[in-house]
Design a protein around this motif. Structure first.
Motif, PDB file in Angstrom:
ATOM      1  N   LEU A  19      45.389  73.792  21.688  1.00  0.00           N
ATOM      2  CA  LEU A  19      44.460  73.663  23.446  1.00  0.00           C
ATOM      3  C   LEU A  19      44.568  72.363  23.898  1.00  0.00           C
ATOM      4  CD1 LEU A  19      42.533  74.912  25.200  1.00  0.00           C
ATOM      5  CD2 LEU A  19      40.509  73.807  22.765  1.00  0.00           C
ATOM      6  N   LYS A  20      44.909  70.889  23.036  1.00  0.00           N
ATOM      7  CA  LYS A  20      45.714  70.056  23.545  1.00  0.00           C
ATOM      8  C   LYS A  20      46.733  70.342  24.492  1.00  0.00           C
ATOM      9  CE  LYS A  20      45.572  65.404  25.098  1.00  0.00           C
ATOM     10  NZ  LYS A  20      45.660  64.583  24.625  1.00  0.00           N
ATOM     11  N   LYS A  21      47.602  70.987  23.913  1.00  0.00           N
ATOM     12  CA  LYS A  21      49.073  71.101  24.951  1.00  0.00           C
ATOM     13  C   LYS A  21      48.459  72.043  26.049  1.00  0.00           C
ATOM     14  CE  LYS A  21      51.855  71.728  20.656  1.00  0.00           C
ATOM     15  NZ  LYS A  21      52.925  72.101  20.191  1.00  0.00           N
ATOM     16  N   ASP A  22      47.556  72.616  25.701  1.00  0.00           N
ATOM     17  CA  ASP A  22      47.589  73.576  27.245  1.00  0.00           C
ATOM     18  C   ASP A  22      46.269  73.229  28.165  1.00  0.00           C
ATOM     19  OD1 ASP A  22      47.936  76.298  25.537  1.00  0.00           O
ATOM     20  OD2 ASP A  22      46.180  76.889  25.320  1.00  0.00           O
ATOM     21  N   VAL A  23      45.373  71.889  27.918  1.00  0.00           N
ATOM     22  CA  VAL A  23      45.221  71.198  29.071  1.00  0.00           C
ATOM     23  C   VAL A  23      45.973  70.035  29.529  1.00  0.00           C
ATOM     24  CG1 VAL A  23      43.148  69.145  28.187  1.00  0.00           C
ATOM     25  CG2 VAL A  23      42.706  71.241  27.481  1.00  0.00           C
ATOM     26  N   VAL A  24      47.107  69.610  28.877  1.00  0.00           N
ATOM     27  CA  VAL A  24      47.684  68.499  29.303  1.00  0.00           C
ATOM     28  C   VAL A  24      48.438  69.426  30.520  1.00  0.00           C
ATOM     29  CG1 VAL A  24      50.000  67.590  28.784  1.00  0.00           C
ATOM     30  CG2 VAL A  24      47.841  67.279  27.113  1.00  0.00           C
ATOM     31  N   LYS A  25      49.204  70.655  30.161  1.00  0.00           N
ATOM     32  CA  LYS A  25      50.067  71.850  30.994  1.00  0.00           C
ATOM     33  C   LYS A  25      48.437  72.036  31.911  1.00  0.00           C
ATOM     34  CE  LYS A  25      52.135  76.473  31.368  1.00  0.00           C
ATOM     35  NZ  LYS A  25      52.070  77.478  30.601  1.00  0.00           N
ATOM     36  N   LEU A  26      47.542  71.630  32.085  1.00  0.00           N
ATOM     37  CA  LEU A  26      46.891  72.528  33.198  1.00  0.00           C
ATOM     38  C   LEU A  26      46.953  71.073  33.884  1.00  0.00           C
ATOM     39  CD1 LEU A  26      44.530  74.204  34.623  1.00  0.00           C
ATOM     40  CD2 LEU A  26      43.236  73.505  32.944  1.00  0.00           C
ATOM     41  N   LYS A  27      46.365  69.907  33.551  1.00  0.00           N
ATOM     42  CA  LYS A  27      46.420  68.657  33.617  1.00  0.00           C
ATOM     43  C   LYS A  27      47.654  68.444  34.936  1.00  0.00           C
ATOM     44  CE  LYS A  27      47.619  64.293  32.353  1.00  0.00           C
ATOM     45  NZ  LYS A  27      48.373  63.868  33.471  1.00  0.00           N
ATOM     46  N   GLU A  28      48.953  68.459  34.354  1.00  0.00           N
ATOM     47  CA  GLU A  28      49.981  68.245  34.801  1.00  0.00           C
ATOM     48  C   GLU A  28      49.865  69.872  36.394  1.00  0.00           C
ATOM     49  OE1 GLU A  28      52.987  68.887  31.817  1.00  0.00           O
ATOM     50  OE2 GLU A  28      52.524  66.818  30.968  1.00  0.00           O
ATOM     51  N   GLU A  29      49.229  70.618  36.275  1.00  0.00           N
ATOM     52  CA  GLU A  29      49.620  72.191  37.648  1.00  0.00           C
ATOM     53  C   GLU A  29      48.738  71.153  38.605  1.00  0.00           C
ATOM     54  OE1 GLU A  29      48.646  75.907  35.638  1.00  0.00           O
ATOM     55  OE2 GLU A  29      50.533  75.669  34.376  1.00  0.00           O
ATOM     56  N   LEU A  30      47.451  70.687  37.725  1.00  0.00           N
ATOM     57  CA  LEU A  30      46.092  70.516  38.962  1.00  0.00           C
ATOM     58  C   LEU A  30      46.617  69.145  39.444  1.00  0.00           C
ATOM     59  CD1 LEU A  30      43.385  72.363  36.707  1.00  0.00           C
ATOM     60  CD2 LEU A  30      44.710  72.888  39.079  1.00  0.00           C
ATOM     61  N   VAL A  32      45.501  66.127  38.564  1.00  0.00           N
ATOM     62  CA  VAL A  32      43.989  65.389  37.699  1.00  0.00           C
ATOM     63  C   VAL A  32      44.308  65.124  35.856  1.00  0.00           C
ATOM     64  CG1 VAL A  32      42.617  67.407  39.121  1.00  0.00           C
ATOM     65  CG2 VAL A  32      43.435  68.188  36.570  1.00  0.00           C
ATOM     66  N   SER A  33      43.017  64.315  36.013  1.00  0.00           N
ATOM     67  CA  SER A  33      43.023  63.415  34.480  1.00  0.00           C
ATOM     68  C   SER A  33      42.163  64.435  33.252  1.00  0.00           C
ATOM     69  CB  SER A  33      42.845  62.173  34.911  1.00  0.00           C
ATOM     70  OG  SER A  33      41.306  62.533  34.814  1.00  0.00           O
ATOM     71  N   LEU A  34      42.691  64.015  32.302  1.00  0.00           N
ATOM     72  CA  LEU A  34      42.675  64.265  31.488  1.00  0.00           C
ATOM     73  C   LEU A  34      40.779  64.482  31.130  1.00  0.00           C
ATOM     74  CD1 LEU A  34      44.738  64.317  28.190  1.00  0.00           C
ATOM     75  CD2 LEU A  34      44.188  66.611  29.307  1.00  0.00           C
ATOM     76  N   ASN A  35      40.321  62.893  31.495  1.00  0.00           N
ATOM     77  CA  ASN A  35      39.178  62.810  31.597  1.00  0.00           C
ATOM     78  C   ASN A  35      38.318  63.973  32.421  1.00  0.00           C
ATOM     79  OD1 ASN A  35      36.942  60.633  31.486  1.00  0.00           O
ATOM     80  ND2 ASN A  35      37.454  60.703  33.190  1.00  0.00           N
ATOM     81  N   THR A  36      38.908  64.092  34.332  1.00  0.00           N
ATOM     82  CA  THR A  36      38.566  65.189  34.967  1.00  0.00           C
ATOM     83  C   THR A  36      38.537  66.473  34.714  1.00  0.00           C
ATOM     84  OG1 THR A  36      39.615  63.702  36.668  1.00  0.00           O
ATOM     85  CG2 THR A  36      38.746  66.195  36.854  1.00  0.00           C
ATOM     86  N   ILE A  37      39.561  66.980  33.830  1.00  0.00           N
ATOM     87  CA  ILE A  37      39.170  67.865  32.720  1.00  0.00           C
ATOM     88  C   ILE A  37      38.309  68.458  31.782  1.00  0.00           C
ATOM     89  CG2 ILE A  37      40.742  69.716  31.793  1.00  0.00           C
ATOM     90  CD1 ILE A  37      42.746  69.096  32.904  1.00  0.00           C
ATOM     91  N   ALA A  41      34.993  70.291  32.233  1.00  0.00           N
ATOM     92  CA  ALA A  41      34.292  71.368  31.143  1.00  0.00           C
ATOM     93  C   ALA A  41      33.449  71.242  30.622  1.00  0.00           C
ATOM     94  CB  ALA A  41      36.113  71.577  29.872  1.00  0.00           C
ATOM     95  N   ILE A  42      33.004  70.418  30.038  1.00  0.00           N
ATOM     96  CA  ILE A  42      31.786  69.594  29.366  1.00  0.00           C
ATOM     97  C   ILE A  42      30.791  69.710  29.957  1.00  0.00           C
ATOM     98  CG2 ILE A  42      30.451  67.968  28.371  1.00  0.00           C
ATOM     99  CD1 ILE A  42      32.953  66.808  27.638  1.00  0.00           C
ATOM    100  N   THR A  43      30.710  69.372  31.826  1.00  0.00           N
ATOM    101  CA  THR A  43      29.973  69.729  32.634  1.00  0.00           C
ATOM    102  C   THR A  43      29.336  71.043  32.662  1.00  0.00           C
ATOM    103  OG1 THR A  43      29.767  67.600  33.337  1.00  0.00           O
ATOM    104  CG2 THR A  43      28.977  69.336  35.259  1.00  0.00           C
TER     105      THR A  43
END
Length: 84
Positions: A19-30, A32-37, A41-43
Motif C-alpha cells: 500500500l505504501k508503494k501505491d501511495v508513493v506512486k500516486l504521490k509522484e503522479e499527482l 503532492v506530498s505524502l502528508n497531503t494524501i 484520505a483520513i478526512t
C-alpha cells in the motif's frame, strides 16, 4: 501552529508495504506530498463515517411510528423543515 491558526499533531501509523508503494506512486503522479494524501484520505474517511451515522439515525427515526407521526403533525401545522 500553521498559517490557518490550527493546531497540528504529528501521528505515526503502520501500513502494508504494498500500500505504501501505491501511495508513493500516486504521490509522484499527482505531484503532492505524502502528508497531503494521508490527510485527504483520513478526512474523507471521517466524513464518510459521519454520513453513515446520520444515515443510520435517519433510518432508525423513519422506523419510529411515534416520531414520524410527530413530524407529520409539525409539517401539517406549518413548521418549516430544513434540509442539510
Amino acid at each position: 501552529m500553521t498559517g490557518s491558526n490550527k493546531t497540528v499533531e504529528k501521528v505515526t501509523f503502520n501500513i502494508p508495504s504494498e500500500l505504501k508503494k501505491d501511495v508513493v506512486k500516486l504521490k509522484e503522479e499527482l505531484k503532492v506530498s505524502l502528508n497531503t494524501i494521508y490527510k485527504n484520505a483520513i478526512t474523507e474517511y471521517v466524513k464518510r463515517q459521519e454520513l453513515k451515522k446520520w444515515e443510520q439515525g435517519a433510518s432508525k427515526a423513519s422506523q419510529n411510528k411515534e416520531y414520524m407521526s410527530e413530524c407529520k403533525n409539525m409539517a401539517d401545522s406549518g413548521v418549516n423543515f430544513y434540509e442539510y
